[in-house]
Design an enzyme around this catalytic site. Structure first.
Site, mmCIF file in Angstrom:
data_model
loop_
_atom_site.group_PDB
_atom_site.id
_atom_site.type_symbol
_atom_site.label_atom_id
_atom_site.label_comp_id
_atom_site.label_asym_id
_atom_site.label_seq_id
_atom_site.Cartn_x
_atom_site.Cartn_y
_atom_site.Cartn_z
ATOM 1 N N ASN A 19 3.943 0.450 11.866
ATOM 2 C CA ASN A 19 2.658 -0.201 11.595
ATOM 3 C C ASN A 19 2.736 -1.701 11.854
ATOM 4 O OD1 ASN A 19 1.501 2.241 10.800
ATOM 5 N ND2 ASN A 19 2.113 1.967 8.678
ATOM 6 N N ILE A 77 11.181 0.774 5.603
ATOM 7 C CA ILE A 77 11.673 1.945 6.319
ATOM 8 C C ILE A 77 13.146 2.169 5.999
ATOM 9 C CG2 ILE A 77 12.196 2.864 8.611
ATOM 10 C CD1 ILE A 77 9.599 1.531 9.576
ATOM 11 N N LYS A 83 12.878 12.448 6.500
ATOM 12 C CA LYS A 83 12.936 13.656 7.338
ATOM 13 C C LYS A 83 13.708 14.777 6.644
ATOM 14 C CE LYS A 83 10.766 11.775 10.849
ATOM 15 N NZ LYS A 83 9.402 12.195 11.221
ATOM 16 N N GLY A 130 1.656 -8.319 5.206
ATOM 17 C CA GLY A 130 1.850 -9.502 4.376
ATOM 18 C C GLY A 130 3.145 -9.504 3.603
ATOM 19 N N VAL A 158 0.828 -1.197 0.000
ATOM 20 C CA VAL A 158 0.000 0.000 0.000
ATOM 21 C C VAL A 158 0.867 1.254 0.000
ATOM 22 C CG1 VAL A 158 -1.878 -1.170 1.183
ATOM 23 C CG2 VAL A 158 -0.144 0.022 2.530
ATOM 24 N N GLY A 159 0.279 2.365 -0.424
ATOM 25 C CA GLY A 159 0.962 3.649 -0.349
ATOM 26 C C GLY A 159 1.156 4.305 -1.695
ATOM 27 N N ASN A 160 1.720 5.515 -1.655
ATOM 28 C CA ASN A 160 1.844 6.327 -2.856
ATOM 29 C C ASN A 160 2.909 5.812 -3.818
ATOM 30 O OD1 ASN A 160 -0.178 8.260 -2.240
ATOM 31 N ND2 ASN A 160 1.189 9.203 -0.750
ATOM 32 N N VAL A 161 3.990 5.209 -3.299
ATOM 33 C CA VAL A 161 4.991 4.652 -4.203
ATOM 34 C C VAL A 161 4.386 3.495 -4.988
ATOM 35 C CG1 VAL A 161 7.208 3.480 -4.358
ATOM 36 C CG2 VAL A 161 6.936 5.390 -2.776
ATOM 37 N N GLU A 170 -2.677 -8.531 -1.930
ATOM 38 C CA GLU A 170 -3.527 -8.375 -0.750
ATOM 39 C C GLU A 170 -4.613 -7.335 -0.961
ATOM 40 O OE1 GLU A 170 -0.548 -8.798 2.974
ATOM 41 O OE2 GLU A 170 -0.278 -7.044 1.714
#
Length: 505
Positions: A385, A365, A409, A389, A271-274, A295
């Protein structure tokens, strides 16, 4: 259409009650299995009523906390509401709620972060204790008691099977045309009687479109009418587009080498913008007749289905922006030809993933120079988080790709480090690392060879000299030369190593 007109079985109709009345049936200390996977298909009313009940109990000085088991992350109406009233004793298997995260890292909420493919079988094995109550959202209850799922399946089949008591929320917002989109497989068995899952292609249907539930276990039916609450995805930024570009170029290279077919292999995307940026790149790319075995179906993948670029998408949940959710719900009748929603024990099944030859793409990360990946923790001890999966896919995929911007950052932190502070995916399960700087293909490389490729291709130029200096000194000073490390220096990368490299030491 009212919810009542969707509750066609008279036994279930006799159990209609308010959310507050249903919440009163959940006792303190209960383990509660709730529907929901990445903000899709979660119960909308009972968790809020339960939070009010818990808050009132605490106001009277009475202890009241529960364990909550889900498919994955849910929404503010569930995780957020229960966490804010200090109502969660144990949470599993994945969360993304800021209040939950704060309490977990403060040590006031227990959290079991486990592979999503393991959850259902852990419950069947009895590893997690008794499941007292299930709270599951459905779109309708048919005349014979079969249940029509909504936008996620997750672990709902297991909750309905294993819970002592069941509470159903019938959500009239969900389009009844969802009926037929789901494939609920009831063929799993406990060891030593397991049989192979008979799924040979992403679009195979091996189960049935409905949940089964023993009516005698159903203690409440609650009517709702509300969409899932998800946030909109931001448009891909330049960093995301560059990461996506490297991945798409890599796919073309693998096709030229004969290691991928022209239509690729089935795709899994986190999931996410990338992840959405990669899907947007595929929309404009040269690859046709795509398939997904993943998923979560997000906006970018849904657009591939709509455009015809992707002919089949198999998932366990549909997690969309508010605008895309409305169009998906409206167009469910047409989309169910191309979309299959399954239990997460099947969508994330390791043997099926390996059999189908999945291309797995997941975020992280940080990664270290040898290819170990941290996808869950900040500074080694604070959860972000969870692993979700990604481990199910990374170890078993045909191609295991991890991606991240090279810095965080505002550039003050390098996401490529000498040694990750927490390992979720070892170097043995990571084949490709991608940042906006470039792509490191780690297949067939020894640890020292991987280090050079990761530093040269993936590290930000501001941190490349410091990483190279660390690696050079580790080669000189490490007692072992297979995976050279300076254990007293590895976690002091900033600012010491940046200054050391700048000074030429």
């Amino acid at each position: 259409m009212s919810s009542s007109s969707r509750i066609l079985d008279p036994v279930f109709r006799s159990k209609i009650m308010s959310a507050a009345e249903a919440a009163a049936l959940i006792p303190p200390g209960a383990n509660v299995g709730m529907s929901g996977f990445t903000g899709a298909g979660y119960p909308k009313a009972v968790p809020l009523a339960l939070a009010q009940r818990i808050e009132a109990a605490h106001g009277r000085g009475e202890p009241f906390r529960i364990g909550v088991w889900t498919g994955a992350s849910t929404a503010p109406e569930l995780d957020g509401a229960l966490a804010k009233v200090d109502g969660l004793e144990m949470r599993l298997p994945y969360q993304s709620d800021p209040t939950c995260r704060k309490q977990i890292n403060a040590g006031t909420m227990e959290y079991l972060d486990i592979h999503l493919s393991h959850v259902a079988q852990f419950v069947w094995f009895g590893f997690l204790g008794q499941l007292d109550v299930a709270v599951v959202e459905v779109a309708a209850i048919l005349e014979d008691g079969r249940l029509v799922p909504t936008n996620s399946v997750g672990n709902n089949k297991t909750w309905l099977d294993q819970a002592d008591k069941v509470i159903l929320e019938v959500n009239s917002w969900a389009n009844l045309d969802l009926e037929g989109m789901h494939d609920i497989y009831y063929g799993t068995r406990l060891p030593p009687y397991r049989m192979p899952v008979p799924l040979l292609a992403p679009g195979d249907r091996i189960g049935e479109p409905y949940y089964r539930c023993d009516p005698s276990k159903v203690v409440a039916v609650v009517e709702t009418d509300a969409p899932d609450r998800n946030t909109a995805f931001t448009a891909p930024d330049e960093t995301s587009r560059r990461i996506a570009g490297h991945i798409l170029e890599f796919f073309s290279h693998e096709i030229r080498k004969g290691r991928l077919p022209a239509g690729l292999l089935p795709l899994q995307s986190g999931v996410g913008n990338v992840a959405n940026a990669v899907m947007a790149g595929l929309e404009d790319g040269p690859f046709d007749n795509l398939a997904a075995y993943t998923e979560v179906l997000q906006d970018g993948m849904l657009q591939l289905v709509r455009s015809g670029k992707m002919t089949l998408a198999s998932a366990t949940a549909v997690s969309l922006s508010p605008e895309a959710a409305v169009t998906f719900n409206r167009d469910a009748a047409a989309l169910k030809k191309n979309v299959v929603l399954r239990p997460q024990e099947i969508s994330n099944h390791p043997e099926v993933i390996r059999r189908l030859g999945i291309i797995a793409m997941n975020g992280m990360i940080e990664a270290d120079i040898y290819g170990n990946v941290n996808s869950t923790h900040i500074n080694g001890s604070s959860i972000m988080n969870g692993i979700g999966g990604s481990g199910d896919f990374a170890r078993n995929a045909y191609l295991s790709i991890f991606m991240t911007p090279s810095t965080a950052k505002g550039g003050s932190i390098s996401c490529i480090v000498p040694m990750v502070c927490h390992v979720d995916h070892t170097e043995h399960d990571v084949q490709v690392i991608v940042t906006e700087q470039g792509l490191a293909d780690l297949r067939g490389l020894s640890p020292k060879q991987r280090a050079k490729v990761v530093i040269e291709n993936c590290a930000h130029p501001d941190y490349r000299p410091a990483l190279s200096e660390y690696f050079r000194l580790a080669l000189d000073r490490s007692p072992g030369r297979h995976t050279p490390h300076l254990l007293d220096e590895a976690f002091r990368f900033l600012p010491e190593w940046k200054a050391r490299a700048a000074g030429g030491r």
